[in-house]
Design a protein around this motif. Structure first.
Motif, short mmCIF file in Angstrom:
data_model
loop_
_atom_site.label_atom_id
_atom_site.label_comp_id
_atom_site.label_asym_id
_atom_site.label_seq_id
_atom_site.Cartn_x
_atom_site.Cartn_y
_atom_site.Cartn_z
N LEU A 14 0.85 -0.99 0.02
CA LEU A 14 -0.15 -0.02 -0.06
C LEU A 14 0.79 1.29 -0.07
CD1 LEU A 14 -2.84 1.34 0.37
CD2 LEU A 14 -2.52 1.22 2.63
N ASN A 15 2.03 1.13 0.79
CA ASN A 15 2.80 2.65 0.97
C ASN A 15 3.53 2.56 -0.31
OD1 ASN A 15 2.16 3.37 3.60
ND2 ASN A 15 3.38 1.75 4.47
N ILE A 16 4.14 1.57 -1.15
CA ILE A 16 4.61 2.02 -2.39
C ILE A 16 3.77 2.46 -3.52
CG2 ILE A 16 5.94 0.40 -4.18
CD1 ILE A 16 7.10 -1.29 -2.23
N TYR A 20 4.18 5.95 -5.49
CA TYR A 20 4.17 5.69 -6.99
C TYR A 20 2.94 6.83 -7.55
CZ TYR A 20 3.76 4.13 -11.66
OH TYR A 20 3.78 4.11 -12.88
N LEU A 21 1.69 6.62 -7.08
CA LEU A 21 0.69 7.56 -7.60
C LEU A 21 0.96 8.93 -7.40
CD1 LEU A 21 -2.44 5.34 -6.49
CD2 LEU A 21 -1.40 5.41 -8.51
N TYR A 107 -3.88 -1.13 8.72
CA TYR A 107 -3.92 -2.50 8.57
C TYR A 107 -5.21 -3.07 9.67
CZ TYR A 107 -0.82 -3.05 12.43
OH TYR A 107 0.02 -2.88 13.54
N PHE A 108 -5.22 -2.44 10.59
CA PHE A 108 -6.08 -2.74 11.77
C PHE A 108 -7.43 -3.04 11.38
CE2 PHE A 108 -8.87 -2.33 15.65
CZ PHE A 108 -8.36 -3.31 16.36
N ALA A 109 -8.15 -2.24 10.49
CA ALA A 109 -9.39 -2.29 10.05
C ALA A 109 -9.51 -3.57 8.90
CB ALA A 109 -9.95 -1.06 9.32
N ILE A 110 -8.48 -3.66 8.24
CA ILE A 110 -8.59 -4.61 7.14
C ILE A 110 -8.59 -5.72 7.76
CG2 ILE A 110 -7.17 -5.47 5.36
CD1 ILE A 110 -8.51 -2.67 4.67
N LEU A 230 0.51 -7.67 -3.13
CA LEU A 230 0.71 -8.08 -4.51
C LEU A 230 0.07 -7.35 -5.50
CD1 LEU A 230 2.81 -9.60 -6.46
CD2 LEU A 230 1.17 -11.54 -6.40
N PHE A 231 -1.28 -7.09 -5.23
CA PHE A 231 -2.23 -6.53 -6.10
C PHE A 231 -1.77 -4.83 -6.17
CE2 PHE A 231 -6.25 -3.98 -6.51
CZ PHE A 231 -6.43 -4.49 -7.91
#
Length: 589
Positions: A14-16, A20-21, A107-110, A230-231
């Motif tokens: 997620l951070n990468i 990038y965006l 990540y806690f909610a995920i 990975l996604f």
């Protein structure tokens, strides 16, 4: 502190992705013109931002336009878009209620079901569990439809689906694994520790009857986190880059940033906003009539994005706008393709010195027939009859020594040549002193409106005829003929003129409703934009279009473009084909 090493793949990915965006979008926006940047700043804190937010909800999450085109396809996309969004939002609210702090890690909610012991209750815990299971079930149902679409597209009302390269298939597989892995991780955990609701709790108890779920639960969380990570890592290099990009594009579009003649930063946003949903494939008559299966926007943009050879795709397009009208993201597909047509000609002002300026007779109304109008003289004769019948003070601008409006050169990318023609025509039109310019050609009409910047009003003859009838300057009678109307591409989808021709035709005939009315109108095949197909192929497109309209068994096929009429008349049919001006003139005798 709630932490486990299995959250690392998700967190890193997620951070990468976010870094990038930010860099990618900043580079594209930096190429915007100073005027575009001022436009963004001017509209940033305005109602346009709220309008963009509404469009993001309707199109990026609910997929409203896809729903209107195909309910099954719309539901499938909504399950992924809105479903994933709701999992995040409802999950975040649930974690806040449980943790009572907004500073818990992302990540806690995920992975809440892993960190939350089932025996601990908190306000509305059972309600949250039910909602999260319901949302997950919705996503899984959409995943089932996506699998069915890939295996058998006709079941979802699609004749064709997009072709994928191996990399696309890889990330598609990863995406398809994410939610089943979440389902398994939550179900295994529920079977071991309790908790969950109607879906995961029942599934956990079921799996417990034949699987060692206690030893499978933790690896399932690792698999789920790894699939997410990975996604995120693969997303920028796949078609799923559209997920974040189309949101930014919607805001930029609503703030007033437009696609011009050149390929610019806003072009990049559009290029990466294509979801490759495939809706444009079935809309393209080059595919349905000629079997051309690699020139539709989804393939053209794919080649352009991956820097593959796309010379044929640049030229092989009718520019009819059927795909653009159906595009759920509202990409300016014609303009994007035109931005790739390079100007190879060398034109100067002296090139057209042989065209001597002709003074136009002064009048209140200037009439411009256009090149195709002169090749279809019956349309001119009809308009002149109507002018006389209405007692209009008009001048025929291009009666003797007309000049092309410049549109064919623009479509070929020869903007410098077109600009010289525009200058000469503009001078002649404005020197007439007219306050209104009427043209019978939708191609000329679009060009006059968008390229000439004239100091007078411009109308297509369908709009003008409608005004004459409404103001009772002419009073045509209604014939008993049953008619179907073909709205030319440049008039309808190109300029948004739909009501006027319909009202005129309803006045002078019994107009039949067809599925090809409005934005669904078929291209006649005579498009000046396609510089790839041969005359025989054009005739095949035209014949198929005529057959489609005549399936309604009209007495008359009516169009509003001299080029369309001329193209349609190459088809051998017992049903007469006429311009709307001819029908009006015949009923004004």
């Amino acid at each position: 502190m709630y932490y486990d090493p299995f959250v690392l793949p998700f967190t890193i990915g997620l951070n990468i992705l976010l870094i990038y965006l930010v860099i990618k979008y900043a580079r594209w926006i930096r190429t915007f013109s100073p005027e575009d940047k001022r436009t963004i700043r001017r509209n940033l804190f305005s109602l346009k931002t709220l309008k963009a937010g509404k469009e993001v909800f309707l199109e990026s999450l609910v997929h409203h336009k896809i729903f209107r085109t195909n309910p099954f396809l719309g539901y499938m996309h909504m399950c992924f878009g809105l479903g994933w969004f709701l999992l995040i939002v409802v999950g975040k609210i649930e974690s806040l209620v449980y943790h009572t702090s907004i500073f818990n890690p992302p990540y806690f909610a995920i992975f809440f079901r892993y960190f939350h012991p089932a025996q601990e209750t908190f306000p509305y815990s059972s309600t949250f569990a039910f909602l999260m299971d319901l949302i997950l079930l919705m996503i899984l149902s959409g995943l089932t439809l996506a699998f069915l679409k890939r295996m058998y597209s006709k079941a979802l009302g699609l004749k064709k689906t997009t072709n994928h390269r191996p990399f696309d298939l890889l990330i598609l597989t990863v995406l398809w694994l994410i939610f089943p892995l979440r389902f398994l991780a939550e179900s295994f955990t529920s079977g071991v520790r309790g908790g969950g609701s109607f879906l995961t709790h029942s599934a956990g108890n079921f799996f417990d009857t034949f699987l060692p779920i206690e030893s499978l639960a933790y690896p399932a969380w690792w698999a789920y986190s790894s699939a997410l990570g990975l996604f995120f890592l693969l997303l920028p290099f796949s078609r799923y880059m559209h997920i974040p990009t189309e949101i930014v594009y919607i805001f930029l579009k609503n703030w007033g940033i437009k696609q011009g003649k050149q390929f610019t930063g806003i072009s990049q946003f559009q290029l990466y906003s294509c979801s490759r949903c495939g809706i444009c494939i079935d809309r393209c008559q080059l595919g349905t009539s000629l079997g051309h299966t690699d020139t539709q926007p989804v393939y053209f943009l794919k080649k352009l994005r991956h820097e593959k050879e796309h010379t044929v795709q640049i030229a092989d397009c009718l520019m009819c706008g059927r795909c653009e009208a159906a595009c759920p993201v509202d990409l300016k597909l014609n303009a994007l393709r035109l931005s790739q047509r390079t100007d190879y000609t060398h034109i100067t002002k002296s090139t057209y010195d042989y065209i001597q300026p002709q003074p136009a007779l002064p009048a209140k109304v200037a009439y411009f027939a256009g090149c195709m109008g002169h090749l279809t003289p019956s349309v001119i004769q009809a308009m002149e009859h109507i002018f006389r019948k209405a007692g209009v003070d008009y001048t025929f601008i291009d009666q003797q020594t007309g000049i092309c409006c410049g549109r064919p050169m623009m479509l070929a990318g020869n903007h410098s040549a077109a600009s010289v023609i525009v200058e000469k025509n503009k001078a002649r039109i404005e020197n007439s002193g007219a306050g209104l310019l009427v043209t019978s050609c939708p191609i000329c009409y679009k060009t006059f409106r968008e390229e000439y910047r004239l100091n007078l009003k411009v109308m297509h003859h369908t709009e003008y005829l409608n005004d004459l009838i409404r103001n009772k300057l002419i009073t045509p009678h209604q014939s008993e003929l049953k008619t179907v109307f073909h709205n030319p591409c440049e008039l309808g989808r190109g300029c948004g003129v739909y009501a006027a021709p319909d009202q005129v035709l309803q006045t002078v005939s019994h107009k039949l409703a067809t599925v090809y009315d409005g934005k669904n109108s078929l291209c006649c095949g005579g498009s000046l934009a396609n510089i790839h197909i041969d005359p025989g192929q054009r005739t095949r497109i035209s014949s198929n279009a005529v057959k489609a309209y005549l399936s309604y068994q009209p007495d008359l096929l009516v169009t509003a473009c001299p080029l369309c009429k001329k193209t349609f008349m190459k088809t051998d049919t017992a049903v007469p084909i006429k311009d709307i001006a001819e029908v009006v003139a015949e009923n004004c005798r």
